[in-house]
Enzyme design. Structure first.
Site, mmCIF file in Angstrom:
data_model
loop_
_atom_site.group_PDB
_atom_site.id
_atom_site.type_symbol
_atom_site.label_atom_id
_atom_site.label_comp_id
_atom_site.label_asym_id
_atom_site.label_seq_id
_atom_site.Cartn_x
_atom_site.Cartn_y
_atom_site.Cartn_z
ATOM 1 N N ASP A 1 4.877 -4.655 -7.290
ATOM 2 C CA ASP A 1 4.273 -3.272 -7.192
ATOM 3 C C ASP A 1 4.099 -2.203 -7.607
ATOM 4 O O ASP A 1 3.687 -1.146 -7.327
ATOM 5 C CB ASP A 1 4.189 -3.592 -5.294
ATOM 6 C CG ASP A 1 5.577 -3.138 -5.117
ATOM 7 O OD1 ASP A 1 5.622 -4.442 -5.057
ATOM 8 O OD2 ASP A 1 6.644 -2.795 -4.305
ATOM 9 N N ASN A 2 5.632 -2.264 -8.892
ATOM 10 C CA ASN A 2 5.927 -1.481 -9.011
ATOM 11 C C ASN A 2 5.619 -1.260 -10.442
ATOM 12 O O ASN A 2 6.372 -0.767 -11.547
ATOM 13 C CB ASN A 2 7.613 -1.189 -8.772
ATOM 14 C CG ASN A 2 7.676 -0.984 -7.849
ATOM 15 O OD1 ASN A 2 7.384 -0.316 -6.959
ATOM 16 N ND2 ASN A 2 8.987 -0.849 -7.412
ATOM 17 N N ARG B 1 3.706 6.301 1.593
ATOM 18 C CA ARG B 1 4.157 7.490 1.854
ATOM 19 C C ARG B 1 3.444 8.420 1.220
ATOM 20 O O ARG B 1 4.244 8.914 0.399
ATOM 21 C CB ARG B 1 5.470 7.670 2.259
ATOM 22 C CG ARG B 1 6.475 6.851 0.893
ATOM 23 C CD ARG B 1 7.620 7.577 0.603
ATOM 24 N NE ARG B 1 8.264 6.227 -0.256
ATOM 25 C CZ ARG B 1 9.748 6.100 -0.408
ATOM 26 N NH1 ARG B 1 10.453 7.184 -0.493
ATOM 27 N NH2 ARG B 1 10.491 5.250 -1.560
ATOM 28 N N GLY C 1 0.930 -1.038 0.417
ATOM 29 C CA GLY C 1 0.070 -0.081 0.233
ATOM 30 C C GLY C 1 0.762 1.911 -0.026
ATOM 31 O O GLY C 1 2.202 0.516 0.763
HETATM 32 P P1 AMP Z 1 8.385 1.257 -2.910
HETATM 33 O O1 AMP Z 1 10.474 0.222 -2.588
HETATM 34 O O2 AMP Z 1 9.327 2.846 -2.942
HETATM 35 O O3 AMP Z 1 8.312 1.303 -3.954
HETATM 36 O O4 AMP Z 1 8.309 0.832 -1.437
HETATM 37 C C1 AMP Z 1 7.943 -0.049 -1.250
HETATM 38 C C2 AMP Z 1 6.178 0.199 0.117
HETATM 39 O O5 AMP Z 1 6.761 0.639 0.724
HETATM 40 C C3 AMP Z 1 5.133 0.868 -0.480
HETATM 41 O O6 AMP Z 1 4.216 0.376 0.558
HETATM 42 C C4 AMP Z 1 5.765 1.855 0.243
HETATM 43 O O7 AMP Z 1 4.739 2.467 0.129
HETATM 44 C C5 AMP Z 1 6.625 1.679 0.997
HETATM 45 N N1 AMP Z 1 7.472 2.564 1.871
HETATM 46 C C6 AMP Z 1 8.776 2.918 0.859
HETATM 47 N N2 AMP Z 1 8.802 3.787 1.961
HETATM 48 C C7 AMP Z 1 8.399 4.594 2.895
HETATM 49 C C8 AMP Z 1 8.080 5.159 3.772
HETATM 50 N N3 AMP Z 1 9.386 5.979 3.902
HETATM 51 N N4 AMP Z 1 7.670 5.197 5.107
HETATM 52 C C9 AMP Z 1 7.002 4.094 4.782
HETATM 53 N N5 AMP Z 1 6.261 3.205 3.397
HETATM 54 C C10 AMP Z 1 7.393 3.189 2.478
HETATM 55 MG MG MG Z 2 6.656 1.174 -5.581
#
Ligand code: AMP
Ligand code: MG
Length: 487
Positions: A248-249, A89, A86
């Site tokens: 998720d990406n 951020r 989900g």
């Molecule tokens: P990402 O690696 O950016 O695609 O993120 C993977 C997951 O981690 C997603 O659910 C993001 O919303 C969550 N996420 C990444 N960075 C943060 C953060 N600083 N605070 C809260 N959730 C995060």
């Molecule tokens: Mg992501």
């Protein structure tokens, strides 16, 4: 700044998201605004940088008509399923319809905690925010589907990672933020009603022609597969490595999304990986087409309960959709690389010519971008520019074969060169240049190198003295080994 919001996602039922507002920040300060994108969206570019607008981009104030929410999704991360990820951020403010009728999501990224934050702080650092903005614009200028940054603002607050870093918020614009992981989320919870609702929503939003199909859900899979095939072929044609192709990406709309530890390749090597967390090379340059297929298989499994009741029929539809992906990718790759060699319509037997050129680059550790660009000069310079990348004795036999094949095109030299220069970029966001620009912004508060690089990347097909420094590959001490996630 006025938005005509029409928030279709917020009208979906409860399990799709959590309503949540951005958390205010201390001292918002505008860094970068996207005039071109504002025009595309039908927003007034003059209003982008006003103090009132900066309040919106920082999440300190909500625009009228916004219905902020964090989207629910799951995902396979490096192959392992995580049933709940989900927006941890990010907050979707709402959707607007551009003057041409296209619907766009307006999202804040780095705007504070949400119910999906787990142990995270919901914040983003300045470096990754500027990186996402820069790479998105570079991708857009290369003509490749991508989410884009509308605004980047500093929060005036530190974000604590290994050390305190300046915080920032990116306003991200996307055709939609529905991912493969959104489908996986409902499938994993066995919530078939929501699963169907999601599929119908996506069809209405992205593939309205399928609404009356006899097999809307397997057709949807085919459409997503075709978009993804096109996207991956486009990435490969410019040497792009996404870095974290988790489900998720991967956008259902076929846009490049989530610029984390991504990079453009310098010297050609299909095993190239930059991501500091990709120990096994799962998301290496040359693996990306296979990974997209893997991700689509997971989407297929998620959609499976919505398909024909007979398992034979469903299996046949899924196989056909995945085959379609392979076929669309193979064709997309052949045509894109064919055009890079100056061929208007590449044929199956041209694969050898393309692959032998790539092999030559690999053997010689030649620069991917500059070698193709140099080849575009060959009709005039007989390969002189290319010999700076590949020694003459190595490339002469290949050049002869190439010229023999080109003779069939029967195109005047100037037109041929023009055609090649339109698909072989002169400048890409070279990793060492990106790092230098971000370091200046983060360490010295100096945005000039970032702005300069951004301007250069907006004209990727131009080759002149003024962008020569940005076309050069890194010297050994400038080489970037790893790139990091924004987390
Ligand atoms: P990402 O690696 O950016 O695609 O993120 C993977 C997951 O981690 C997603 O659910 C993001 O919303 C969550 N996420 C990444 N960075 C943060 C953060 N600083 N605070 C809260 N959730 C995060
Ligand atoms: Mg992501």
């Amino acid at each position: 700044m006025r938005f005509q919001f029409d928030n279709s996602y917020a009208r979906l039922p409860k399990p799709f998201y959590a309503r949540v507002e951005p958390q205010p920040v201390n001292q918002p300060h505008g860094l970068q605004f996207n005039v071109d994108l504002a025009r595309r969206l039908g927003l007034d570019p003059e209003q982008l940088a006003t103090p009132e607008a900066v309040e919106l981009w920082s999440g300190n104030r909500l625009p009228d008509g916004a219905e902020p929410l964090a989207m629910a999704y799951a995902g396979h991360q490096f192959g392992a399923f995580v049933p709940q990820l989900g927006d941890g951020r990010a907050i979707l403010l709402g959707e607007i319809i551009a003057p041409d009728g296209t619907r766009f999501d307006i999202q804040l990224k780095g705007s504070g905690r949400t119910p999906f934050s787990r142990s995270g702080d919901g914040r983003a650092c300045l470096g990754p925010v500027l990186r996402e903005y820069l790479l998105g614009e570079a991708m857009h200028a290369l003509g490749i589907p991508t989410t884009r940054g509308l605004a980047a603002v500093a929060t005036g607050e530190p974000v604590y990672r290994e050390s305190p870093l300046p915080g920032a918020v990116l306003t991200r614009v996307a055709r939609s933020h529905v991912r493969v992981g959104t489908f996986e989320y409902f499938r994993a919870r066995q919530d078939l009603a929501s699963l169907q609702r999601l599929a119908d929503y996506v069809i209405e939003r992205h593939d309205p022609a399928l609404a009356h199909s006899d097999h809307p859900y397997s057709d949807l899979l085919v459409r997503v597969a075709e978009r993804q095939a096109e996207l991956i072929a486009a990435w490969l044609s410019v040497g792009f490595i996404h870095g974290v192709m988790n489900t998720d990406n991967m956008s259902i709309a076929g846009e490049t999304i989530d610029y984390g530890p991504c990079a453009f390749m310098d010297s050609y090597d299909p095993t190239t990986v930059f991501s500091s967390i990709d120990y096994r090379g799962r998301y290496a340059y040359g693996n990306q087409a296979r990974i997209a297929h893997w991700n689509l298989s997971s989407l297929a499994m998620s959609l499976r309960p919505l398909m024909e009741q007979s398992s034979d029929q469903a299996a046949a539809q899924i196989t056909a959709a995945l085959d379609r992906y392979q076929q669309a990718f193979d064709q997309g790759w052949l045509q894109r690389f064919g055009r890079k060699l100056g061929l208007s319509q590449a044929r199956e037997e041209d694969r050898a010519l393309i692959n032998d050129f790539l092999d030559m680059l690999y053997q010689q550790h030649a620069d991917f971008t500059n070698s193709f660009r140099a080849l575009g000069h060959a009709p005039e310079d007989q390969g002189a520019a290319l010999t700076r990348e590949v020694p003459a004795p190595e490339c002469a036999p290949w050049l002869e074969r190439w010229q023999a094949r080109l003779a069939e095109e029967a195109l005047p030299k100037t037109e041929l060169m023009q055609r090649m220069h339109q698909v072989n970029p002169a400048v890409i966001p070279r990793n060492h240049r990106v790092e230098q620009a971000l370091d200046a912004a983060v360490d010295d508060g100096d945005l000039e190198p970032f702005k300069q690089l951004l301007a250069i990347l907006q004209a990727p097909w131009e080759e002149h003295e003024a962008n020569a420094a940005w076309r050069a590959p890194p010297r050994p001490h400038e080489q970037v080994q790893y790139t990091f996630c924004g987390t």
